[in-house]
Design an enzyme around this catalytic site. Structure first.
Site, PDB file in Angstrom:
ATOM      1  N   GLU A 414       0.736  -1.093  -0.081  1.00  0.00           N
ATOM      2  CA  GLU A 414      -0.073   0.072   0.073  1.00  0.00           C
ATOM      3  C   GLU A 414       0.781   1.093  -0.183  1.00  0.00           C
ATOM      4  O   GLU A 414       2.062   1.144   1.085  1.00  0.00           O
ATOM      5  CB  GLU A 414      -0.968   0.090   1.314  1.00  0.00           C
ATOM      6  CG  GLU A 414      -1.956  -0.724   1.147  1.00  0.00           C
ATOM      7  CD  GLU A 414      -2.946  -0.514   2.570  1.00  0.00           C
ATOM      8  OE1 GLU A 414      -3.047   0.490   3.053  1.00  0.00           O
ATOM      9  OE2 GLU A 414      -3.763  -1.641   2.658  1.00  0.00           O
TER      10      GLU A 414
HETATM   11  C1  NOJ Z   1      -4.362   1.250   5.326  1.00  0.00           C
HETATM   12  C2  NOJ Z   1      -5.534   0.362   5.225  1.00  0.00           C
HETATM   13  O1  NOJ Z   1      -5.033  -0.782   4.934  1.00  0.00           O
HETATM   14  C3  NOJ Z   1      -6.386   0.676   4.243  1.00  0.00           C
HETATM   15  O2  NOJ Z   1      -7.385  -0.142   3.984  1.00  0.00           O
HETATM   16  C4  NOJ Z   1      -6.803   1.939   4.082  1.00  0.00           C
HETATM   17  O3  NOJ Z   1      -7.720   2.468   3.150  1.00  0.00           O
HETATM   18  C5  NOJ Z   1      -5.471   2.763   4.101  1.00  0.00           C
HETATM   19  N1  NOJ Z   1      -4.666   2.644   5.225  1.00  0.00           N
HETATM   20  C6  NOJ Z   1      -5.627   4.368   4.025  1.00  0.00           C
HETATM   21  O4  NOJ Z   1      -6.326   4.881   5.022  1.00  0.00           O
END
Ligand code: NOJ
EC number: 3.2.1.21
Length: 600
Positions: A414
């Site tokens: 991410e």
């Molecule tokens: C981490 C989380 O895993 C994800 O679900 C979320 O959208 C992002 N942070 C942004 O807040």
């Protein structure tokens, strides 16, 4: 126009005030270097991500059971404007549409999560398996593979079956380890012939801290000083068990890998010449990423966590530490249970030492760390309150992982930025800037020798952003939530990311600058498309507004810079007004001369 002008002046003044009030850090000591032009290693994997509860919708369809997020979001006052993920992006019905967006980007992989209660409605495998849920993921996986997109699957992205919460207290209870293992085993059995990358948990820090310590997330428990540590302890054991299950029962035939996705902000000492600040910053990262990574790579919690929580617990008159302990057998069982490490990273903090009181009433994960977090008001923060763009922190975090955990194989699972908008905005220049700089820092980290194999932009679509509802948009694609069909529109960042992928990096300055310019040019036509669709839509309902006052000053300034109305206003003052004035003066002069001549 006048009120807008005044507002701009006001915002600039506020920023100046804010800057002068800021802590006097020695920024010059942080020389973060120039942009690096170059490419990623051959075979580097580019992707985007999503998660089940945030995108699927269909919360009660086709035999799905309730998750803790279904129940939590239906309680009044838990989510901004009482929004829910009931329908969200309707991803459950849009496999084909979404895979075509992924193809459009030419992604190598797509990261999604499996909803546990969609497969096992009560969470307990012996109760019932929902074949319709299996079918949905079968179709998604097949469709991805047909299009040569590698699926990366997360088993737990926060949506615990509600029955397990009610019956056992969720992650507070050790029985979750076996239930989760059975669910994972079912996934290996049904999907493992096609899935080669498994992620057990997504961001367990958030599950533990926000779910069981602050209660901002489901299940909303506020078990301060204890709940988060207990949840994390059970999660780490569950992760290890699932890794062993895969290792002994499936790896031979399926030849896949099992990892975990950990989140971590980078913590930089406020004063890099001050030993106390250096130690506080190290503690910040150890209490965040190290809490989970150290047991998984080295078999036990970071020494600094054991020391600090242990000492505070003793001062609070407790006989044992609030941080649970692993037995020697557990330590060796947990150690080394990671084929690749997923890293979710968004932002950075400056850290300084701060002694917190040790009385029992104020005991919490946060006070245990004895530190304070600070931000530089000049860091851009276009969206979420907590998310400041600090690209150089990413390189430092990746290097930290390399040195602390023996240079493991890393997938960035991410990374991205949100925006808060009350109106349509597909020209997301700040996201282009964020991706450009963060991806570049990752490239520098690879040159430093960090073993990063892939990158996942967060996220493919705008979606339900947990307790923030739909107010924060992380997507590369804009989703019109006011329209029942939830149509998707590409933001400018789609064009930019596509080019980074096609070139496998950043060839040279001229080209990269061109990408940015072209991306921004094309987005205005998408903006018009969306505006027209809005006008024609009969289902148009008013969206909740996020008022500018709710945004931080720096974000307001940033918005003003990008606001087309403001730039139009600047154009009017810079070109139109002077031209009209000059013409009027000229005409008056001619007219005067004409009058004088007639008199003579
Ligand atoms: C981490 C989380 O895993 C994800 O679900 C979320 O959208 C992002 N942070 C942004 O807040």
């Amino acid at each position: 126009m006048l009120p807008r002008c005044e507002a701009s002046v006001c915002h600039v003044l506020m920023l100046v005030l804010c800057l002068s009030a800021a802590e006097d850090f020695d920024w010059t000591k942080n020389n973060h270097g120039a942009f690096y032009y170059g490419t990623f290693p051959a075979g580097f994997s580019w992707g985007a991500g999503s998660s089940a509860y945030q995108t699927e919708g269909a919360w009660d369809k086709d035999g799905k059971g309730l998750s803790i997020w279904d129940v939590f979001s239906h309680k009044k006052g838990k989510i901004l404007l009482n929004e829910t993920g009931d329908s969200s992006c309707e991803g459950y019905y849009k496999i084909k549409d979404d895979v075509s967006l992924i193809k459009e980007l030419k992604l190598n992989h797509y990261r999604f999560s499996i909803s546990w209660p969609r497969l096992i409605p009560t969470g307990i495998k012996s109760d019932h398996i929902n074949e319709k849920g299996i079918q949905y993921y079968d179709q998604l996986i097949d469709h991805l593979l047909e299009n040569k997109i590698t699926p990366i699957v997360t088993l737990y992205h926060w949506d615990l079956p509600q029955v397990l919460q009610e019956k056992y207290g969720g992650w507070q209870n050790i029985s979750m380890v076996n239930h989760f293992n059975e669910f994972a085993n079912l996934c290996f059995e049904r999907f493992g012939n096609r899935i080669k990358y498994w992620i057990t948990f997504n961001n367990p820090w958030s599950v533990a801290v926000e779910g069981y310590e602050t209660g901002e997330h489901a299940p909303g428990l506020k078990l301060r000083g204890m709940g988060a540590y207990r949840a994390a302890h059970n999660i780490i054991k569950a992760h290890a068990k699932v890794w062993h299950t895969y290792d002994t029962q499936w790896r031979g035939k399926q030849k896949g890998m099992v990892g975990i996705s950990l989140s971590g902000d980078w913590g930089e000492p406020v004063d890099i010449s001050n030993q106390k600040d250096i130690e506080a910053a190290e503690r910040y990262v150890q209490f965040y990423l190290g809490w989970f990574a150290t047991p998984i790579f080295h078999g036990d919690y970071p020494q600094v966590m054991k020391d600090f929580v242990g000492r505070k617990s003793a001062q609070q008159g407790l006989g044992t530490s609030r941080l649970p302990t692993f037995s020697p057998q557990e330590k060796s069982y947990i150690k080394g249970t990671c084929d690749f490490l997923g890293i979710g990273h968004f932002t950075t903090r400056y850290i300084t030492q701060k002694n917190n009181p040790s009385d029992r009433s104020s005991s919490s994960y946060f006070t245990d760390r004895d530190l304070a977090e600070l931000v530089d008001p000049r860091w851009p923060d276009p969206g979420s309150e907590w998310l400041y763009s600090v690209p150089w922190g990413f390189r430092r975090l990746l290097n930290f992982v390399k040195t602390q955990y023996g240079n493991p194989m890393i997938y960035v699972t991410e990374n991205g930025v949100s925006e808060k908008m009350s109106c349509t905005e597909l020209c997301d220049e700040w996201r282009i800037q964020y991706f450009k700089e963060y991806i570049n820092e990752m490239l520098k980290a690879i040159k430093d020798g960090v073993n990063v194999k892939g990158y996942t932009a967060w996220s493919l679509l705008d979606k339900f952003e947990w307790d923030e509802g739909y107010s924060e948009r992380f997507g590369l694609y804009y989703v019109d939530f006011r329209n029942r069909n939830k149509p998707r529109y590409p933001k400018a960042s789609v064009q930019f990311y596509k080019r980074v992928i096609a070139s496998n990096g950043f060839p040279n300055q001229r080209e990269v600058e061109n990408w940015r310019r072209k991306a921004v040019e094309t987005c205005s036509s998408s903006n018009q498309l969306l505006a027209a669709a809005r006008r024609n839509s009969k289902e148009h309902t008013e969206m909740p507004k996020v008022w500018p006052e709710q945004r931080s000053t720096a974000a307001n300034i940033l918005r003003l810079i990008h606001d087309p109305l403001t730039s139009h206003m600047e154009m009017v003052t810079e070109i139109v007004v002077p031209t009209v004035c000059t013409l009027s003066i000229l005409l008056s002069a001619i007219f005067l001369m004409f009058l004088l001549r007639r008199r003579n």
